[in-house]
Enzyme design. Sequence first.
Site, PDB file in Angstrom:
ATOM      1  CB  SER A 139    -105.711  28.366 -20.342  1.00 53.59           C
ATOM      2  OG  SER A 139    -106.205  28.699 -19.059  1.00 53.59           O
ATOM      3  CE1 TYR A 152    -105.130  24.720 -17.623  1.00 55.16           C
ATOM      4  CE2 TYR A 152    -105.129  22.843 -19.136  1.00 55.16           C
ATOM      5  CZ  TYR A 152    -105.603  24.088 -18.761  1.00 55.16           C
ATOM      6  OH  TYR A 152    -106.530  24.737 -19.545  1.00 55.16           O
TER       7      TYR A 152
END
Length: 257
Positions: A139, A152
């Site tokens: 990501s 995360y």
Amino acid sequence: MTQTALITGASNGIGLEFAKIHAQKGGNVVLVARSEDKLAQLAQELESQYNVKVWVIAQDLAQPNAAQTIFETTEAQGITVDILINNAGVGEYGLFIEQDLQDKHNLIQINMTSLTDLTYLYLKGMVACKQGKILNVSSTAGFVPIPTQAIYSSSKAYVTTFSQAIAEEVRESGVTVTALCPGAVATGFVEAGNLQGSSAWKNAQSAKSVAECGYQAMMRGELVAFNEGKLKFMFNWIMPFMPRSFILKMTKQAMAK
Ligand SMILES: NC(=O)C1=CN([C@@H]2O[C@H](COP(=O)(O)OP(=O)(O)OC[C@H]3O[C@@H](n4cnc5c(N)ncnc54)[C@H](OP(=O)(O)O)[C@@H]3O)[C@@H](O)[C@H]2O)C=CC1
Ligand SMILES: CC(=O)[C@H](N)C(=O)O
């Protein structure tokens, strides 16, 4: 030769689109996720629509032995995995000290440990055969620290760094490893991660477009792929030169609800 792709997180979102893309190209597919009913339905659709072979492995990647169980299943069924797409991942939203620690352990297991274990188990065979491709879905969050997504974003920094390091280790073998770094994508990930309302997703891209970009980058053997050119420019050429304090303010604001 028909290539078999093992895709984690194949019951929804980007992983579901990866499965459709590979099957459409005539590839066999191993679908991995927890939702066995959804996977069985998808398997039936892909087999009838594209005349390919589809296997279903229902596994919770938050379990420490999940990767080994998946590997033993494909080995027992004589399935050669030519392409490994480590797509499954979960998000989060909230201050670190207010989080449930077991939920964080699960996030680390899914996003990092099970991804690492699956890569280890399947990469060995690929190198031995001097062919294979691995796509690890990371990501843009992995390029910057994100308050309210502290673990995360750190997990995705690991995925992007880990993928590049092993890509170089196996570069002479004919095997490629690609890290896909999408920006915001309109999937169930947002609700599941309690991210709804965050301005970061106001211009979210479709799962289909992200999967198409990632699949093509994987087939080209790219090291790090972005689904939008502006993100590639920003994270490669702008963010590294910004003061850390400014980046933290910017990411905190982007996540604000
Ligand atoms: N959506 C976004 O904005 C972005 C997403 N990403 C990354 O893309 C990847 C895919 O996310 P996306 O498609 O958006 O999310 P979705 O929530 O739509 O899909 C997640 C998939 O992962 C599976 N999954 C979740 N938890 C587990 C588990 N414990 N064990 C096995 N499988 C699990 C789900 O299946 P099931 O519930 O059936 O187990 C589902 O198939 C993730 O790695 C995410 O970090 C990256 C950038 C942005
Ligand atoms: C918008 C983000 O924070 C990032 N792309 C993610 O959620 O993975």
